[in-house]
Write a protein that holds these residues in place. Structure first.
Motif, mmCIF file in Angstrom:
data_model
loop_
_atom_site.group_PDB
_atom_site.id
_atom_site.type_symbol
_atom_site.label_atom_id
_atom_site.label_comp_id
_atom_site.label_asym_id
_atom_site.label_seq_id
_atom_site.Cartn_x
_atom_site.Cartn_y
_atom_site.Cartn_z
ATOM 1 N N ALA A 162 0.840 -1.197 0.000
ATOM 2 C CA ALA A 162 0.000 0.000 0.000
ATOM 3 C C ALA A 162 0.871 1.241 0.000
ATOM 4 N N GLU A 163 0.307 2.351 -0.455
ATOM 5 C CA GLU A 163 1.008 3.642 -0.390
ATOM 6 C C GLU A 163 -0.007 4.775 -0.363
ATOM 7 N N GLN A 164 0.447 5.922 0.111
ATOM 8 C CA GLN A 164 -0.471 7.062 0.193
ATOM 9 C C GLN A 164 -0.668 7.689 -1.188
ATOM 10 N N ILE A 165 -1.925 8.013 -1.504
ATOM 11 C CA ILE A 165 -2.220 8.695 -2.778
ATOM 12 C C ILE A 165 -2.219 10.204 -2.540
ATOM 13 N N ALA A 166 -2.837 10.601 -1.434
ATOM 14 C CA ALA A 166 -2.941 12.024 -1.119
ATOM 15 C C ALA A 166 -3.088 12.175 0.388
ATOM 16 N N ASP A 167 -2.596 13.305 0.871
ATOM 17 C CA ASP A 167 -2.647 13.624 2.285
ATOM 18 C C ASP A 167 -4.091 13.902 2.706
ATOM 19 N N LYS A 168 -4.374 13.766 3.997
ATOM 20 C CA LYS A 168 -5.744 13.989 4.481
ATOM 21 C C LYS A 168 -6.238 15.418 4.226
ATOM 22 N N SER A 169 -5.282 16.391 4.125
ATOM 23 C CA SER A 169 -5.713 17.779 3.938
ATOM 24 C C SER A 169 -6.084 18.082 2.482
ATOM 25 N N SER A 170 -5.787 17.156 1.558
ATOM 26 C CA SER A 170 -6.035 17.487 0.151
ATOM 27 C C SER A 170 -7.531 17.469 -0.194
ATOM 28 N N LEU A 171 -8.309 16.681 0.530
ATOM 29 C CA LEU A 171 -9.774 16.708 0.356
ATOM 30 C C LEU A 171 -10.364 16.348 1.720
ATOM 31 N N PRO A 172 -10.514 17.352 2.609
ATOM 32 C CA PRO A 172 -10.928 17.047 3.985
ATOM 33 C C PRO A 172 -12.350 16.467 4.040
ATOM 34 N N LEU A 173 -12.453 15.312 4.673
ATOM 35 C CA LEU A 173 -13.740 14.607 4.736
ATOM 36 C C LEU A 173 -14.113 14.316 6.183
ATOM 37 N N SER A 174 -15.408 14.178 6.414
ATOM 38 C CA SER A 174 -15.894 13.641 7.688
ATOM 39 C C SER A 174 -16.620 12.343 7.383
ATOM 40 N N GLY A 292 -16.977 19.416 7.988
ATOM 41 C CA GLY A 292 -17.810 20.560 8.364
ATOM 42 C C GLY A 292 -19.275 20.301 8.106
ATOM 43 N N ASN A 293 -19.569 19.301 7.282
ATOM 44 C CA ASN A 293 -20.959 19.008 6.921
ATOM 45 C C ASN A 293 -21.590 17.954 7.846
ATOM 46 N N ALA A 294 -20.759 17.398 8.764
ATOM 47 C CA ALA A 294 -21.263 16.304 9.611
ATOM 48 C C ALA A 294 -22.490 16.698 10.452
ATOM 49 N N PRO A 295 -22.515 17.908 11.068
ATOM 50 C CA PRO A 295 -23.695 18.245 11.895
ATOM 51 C C PRO A 295 -25.006 18.169 11.102
ATOM 52 N N GLN A 296 -24.966 18.612 9.849
ATOM 53 C CA GLN A 296 -26.183 18.568 9.024
ATOM 54 C C GLN A 296 -26.626 17.122 8.767
ATOM 55 N N ILE A 297 -25.658 16.257 8.486
ATOM 56 C CA ILE A 297 -25.981 14.848 8.214
ATOM 57 C C ILE A 297 -26.483 14.176 9.503
ATOM 58 N N LEU A 298 -25.861 14.524 10.621
ATOM 59 C CA LEU A 298 -26.293 13.937 11.903
ATOM 60 C C LEU A 298 -27.738 14.334 12.190
ATOM 61 N N ASN A 299 -28.079 15.555 11.842
ATOM 62 C CA ASN A 299 -29.442 16.035 12.025
ATOM 63 C C ASN A 299 -30.433 15.221 11.185
ATOM 64 N N GLU A 300 -30.038 14.936 9.951
ATOM 65 C CA GLU A 300 -30.882 14.123 9.053
ATOM 66 C C GLU A 300 -31.038 12.698 9.613
ATOM 67 N N LEU A 301 -29.952 12.198 10.214
ATOM 68 C CA LEU A 301 -29.968 10.817 10.719
ATOM 69 C C LEU A 301 -30.944 10.635 11.882
ATOM 70 N N LYS A 302 -31.330 11.757 12.519
ATOM 71 C CA LYS A 302 -32.278 11.684 13.639
ATOM 72 C C LYS A 302 -33.599 11.070 13.215
ATOM 73 N N GLN A 303 -33.903 11.155 11.894
ATOM 74 C CA GLN A 303 -35.148 10.564 11.369
ATOM 75 C C GLN A 303 -35.177 9.053 11.560
ATOM 76 N N ILE A 304 -34.004 8.472 11.721
ATOM 77 C CA ILE A 304 -33.946 7.003 11.796
ATOM 78 C C ILE A 304 -33.789 6.570 13.244
ATOM 79 N N ASN A 305 -34.731 5.759 13.696
ATOM 80 C CA ASN A 305 -34.730 5.346 15.101
ATOM 81 C C ASN A 305 -33.760 4.204 15.341
ATOM 82 N N GLN A 306 -33.353 4.121 16.573
ATOM 83 C CA GLN A 306 -32.611 2.955 17.062
ATOM 84 C C GLN A 306 -31.310 2.638 16.342
ATOM 85 N N ILE A 307 -30.586 3.676 16.002
ATOM 86 C CA ILE A 307 -29.209 3.404 15.566
ATOM 87 C C ILE A 307 -28.436 3.152 16.869
ATOM 88 N N ASP A 308 -27.692 2.031 16.950
ATOM 89 C CA ASP A 308 -27.062 1.641 18.221
ATOM 90 C C ASP A 308 -26.045 2.655 18.716
#
Ligand code: PMV
Length: 326
Positions: A162-174, A292-308
């Motif tokens: 294995a080898e690195q393709i790109a550093d974590k800062s090149s496309l920051p994801l959550s 930076g978009n995680a809070p919005q997605i977490l809010n959407e996930l509230k629609q789904i009950n019983q995620i452990d």
């Protein structure tokens, strides 16, 4: 005593199936992202004993698990010529064997710590060849950010690293991990991929289309094109699960919650949101979005009950030595 840390990784271009089972040589290459918040910490030291002492999350692991780990440490004993037993203490801060890539971070941390303890000067690329023999996907956890694991063509597997393709800062994801079941999976990836390669009529199509998926995913990363990354990553996930489901016996890793979350994420994606799902050999859904978009997605996930349980991660670093005492 040497202490190492490694993080799980999640494949975007999936690996499923081997060209050599003994050496864990993959039938396809793969591309992954390394996470930050989930981790394995592994401590290792020499002991005067007739056998290795292994503790896993505060407990003695099952006998076959102990044998597998001792056999793996044998590789370092053989290469270094140091025939000493070790005490190995390893802890995960997340559920084990539940499709959260605990074997990837586990064998990456163990490889990193063992090479240091046995005085071996391996590069991370060389270490990835060794880690791969513990668990295929462990090769990728040696590195941070975006990582490619090469299929390789050589019989001895020396070019399957294995080898690195790109550093974590090149496309920051959550990454949001929705745990829909904490049970250990019933069929291991090792057995699952063995059966799939022999029985699924879709296996060949998965293998044949994988090089193009890898190319597109790598280009998307380098071009920082999130929507393209989303498109090809979801395609690779669904193709792998189609292979799993059409194996004999069929492998259904998803549960009804998995499916509900897929639907939600697909709706968001179809509405142009920067979000996609990816799923491995378990029912957990990993939702990838721009940092930076995680809070919005977490809010959407509230629609789904019983995620452990829900974990939120960003991209993380490769395996590291974090402590060394003499
Ligand atoms: O390396 P293993 O045995 O943990 O297999 C990993 C297989 C998947 O997680 C399903 C896909 C992948 O590329 O990580």
């Amino acid at each position: 005593m040497i202490k190492a840390i490694a993080h799980p990784n999640i494949a975007l271009a999936k690996y499923w199936g081997k060209r050599n089972e003994e050496l864990n040589l993959p039938a396809v290459g793969s591309v992954s992202i390394t996470l930050d918040a989930l981790k394995t910490e592994t401590e290792i030291q020499f002991i005067e004993n007739e056998y290795d002492i292994i503790e896993f999350n505060g407990k003695l692991p099952a006998e076959d698990e102990q044998k597998k780990l001792s056999k793996f440490i044998d590789k370092f004993r053989q290469i270094s010529g140091i025939d000493k037993k070790v005490e190995l203490i390893t802890n995960n801060n997340f559920p084990t064997s539940a499709g959260l890539a605990s074997s990837a971070s586990g064998f990456a941390a163990l490889s990193k710590a063992s090479s240091k303890l046995f005085g071996l000067e391996f590069s991370d690329r060389e270490l990835s060849v060794l880690a791969r023999q513990g668990s295929g996907s462990a090769a990728r956890s040696l590195f941070g950010g975006f990582v490619e694991w090469h299929k390789g063509t050589l019989e001895d597997g020396s070019d399957s690293f294995a080898e690195q393709i790109a550093d974590k800062s090149s496309l920051p994801l959550s990454i949001i991990i929705a745990v829909t079941s904490k049970e250990s999976k019933k069929i291991s990836s090792r057995i699952g991929m063995h059966n799939s390669s022999l029985t699924s009529p879709f296996y060949k199509a998965f293998v044949d289309t994988s090089p193009n998926d890898i190319l597109e995913i790598k280009n998307a990363i380098l071009e920082k094109d999130f929507m393209k990354l989303a498109d090809f990553s979801m395609k690779s996930t669904v193709k792998m699960h189609a292979v799993m489901m059409t194996s004999n016996p069929p492998l259904f890793y998803w549960n009804h919650k998995t499916y509900e979350i897929i639907e939600l994420v697909q709706d968001l994606y179809n509405n142009g949101e920067n979000v996609f799902f990816t799923i491995d050999a378990g029912p957990q859904v990993k939702i990838v979005t721009t940092e930076g978009n995680a809070p919005q997605i977490l809010n959407e996930l509230k629609q789904i009950n019983q995620i452990d349980e829900i974990y939120v991660c960003n991209l993380g670093n490769g395996a590291e030595i974090i402590e060394e005492t003499h």
